[in-house]
Design an enzyme around this catalytic site. Structure first.
Site, PDB file in Angstrom:
ATOM      1  N   ILE A 283     -43.828  46.506  -2.849  1.00 25.18           N
ATOM      2  CA  ILE A 283     -43.882  47.986  -2.059  1.00 25.18           C
ATOM      3  C   ILE A 283     -44.689  48.774  -2.698  1.00 25.18           C
ATOM      4  CG2 ILE A 283     -41.228  47.746  -1.506  1.00 25.18           C
ATOM      5  CD1 ILE A 283     -40.684  49.803  -3.956  1.00 25.18           C
TER       6      ILE A 283
ATOM      7  N   HIS B 272     -39.174  37.311 -11.006  1.00 21.31           N
ATOM      8  CA  HIS B 272     -40.012  37.499  -9.776  1.00 21.31           C
ATOM      9  C   HIS B 272     -41.648  37.341 -10.378  1.00 21.31           C
ATOM     10  CE1 HIS B 272     -39.478  41.681 -11.227  1.00 21.31           C
ATOM     11  NE2 HIS B 272     -40.923  41.949 -11.136  1.00 21.31           N
TER      12      HIS B 272
ATOM     13  N   HIS C 193     -45.582  37.835  -9.834  1.00 22.89           N
ATOM     14  CA  HIS C 193     -46.409  38.681  -8.929  1.00 22.89           C
ATOM     15  C   HIS C 193     -47.718  37.750  -8.590  1.00 22.89           C
ATOM     16  CE1 HIS C 193     -44.641  42.726  -9.726  1.00 22.89           C
ATOM     17  NE2 HIS C 193     -44.222  42.363 -10.833  1.00 22.89           N
TER      18      HIS C 193
END
Length: 168
Positions: A58, A126, A128
């Site tokens: 985001i 997660h 990147h």
């Protein structure tokens, strides 16, 4: 980086403290990434299967900035063991696939990595994926800085996990 901040103190093992809300199916109702991969947030999923999911960050740090996550809840990179090496490799492979589907062919100008706890805003593992790394701005170069206390590349994490248990 994601919008939800990790409020756990640095001394708490998040993988254990969060386990009470993680169901047998690997879903943590308090985890924003679990809700995203379960289609509860309206976030566009670039990839979603039983193993791996991918969506855009985001707050992109590069023209292409994706988050590749296990579809089932897995704690942050500090909670991983040697048995998680194949999972980390799968995340990188899927990140590479997503980049290529989005016409990023220069894989020498890509950054694959994880924020090292307590510097991660979401405790769901997660990866990147940032490309081209050469086009990252000043703040992104700082946030996703190589050889820092707060960011570890996928290769460094794999090396660290593979070395776990060898000195015991």
């Amino acid at each position: 980086m994601a919008e939800v901040k990790d409020t756990q103190p640095a001394s708490v093992d998040v993988s254990k403290s969060a386990s009470s809300s993680v169901s047998a199916e690997g879903y943590d109702k308090k985890c924003i990434f679990c809700r995203i991969v379960n289609h509860e947030m309206g976030t566009e999923l670039l990839h979603n299967d039983e193993e791996i999911s991918c969506f855009r960050d985001i707050k992109p740090g590069a023209p292409h900035h994706y988050l590749v996550v296990p579809t089932k809840h897995v704690g942050n990179c500090k909670s991983l063991t040697k048995e998680h090496v194949p999972l980390v490799k799968q995340l990188v492979e899927k990140g590479t696939d997503i980049l290529q589907k989005n016409n990023v062919m220069d894989l020498s100008d890509v950054r694959f990595g994880f924020h090292w706890p307590p510097f991660c805003s979401v405790t769901h593992l997660h990866l990147h994926v940032l490309a081209p790394a050469s086009q990252m701005g000043f703040m992104s170069r700082l946030i996703y800085r190589l050889n820092s206390y707060w960011f570890i590349t996928a290769d460094q994490l794999i090396e660290l996990l593979n070395s776990k248990g060898e000195t015991n």
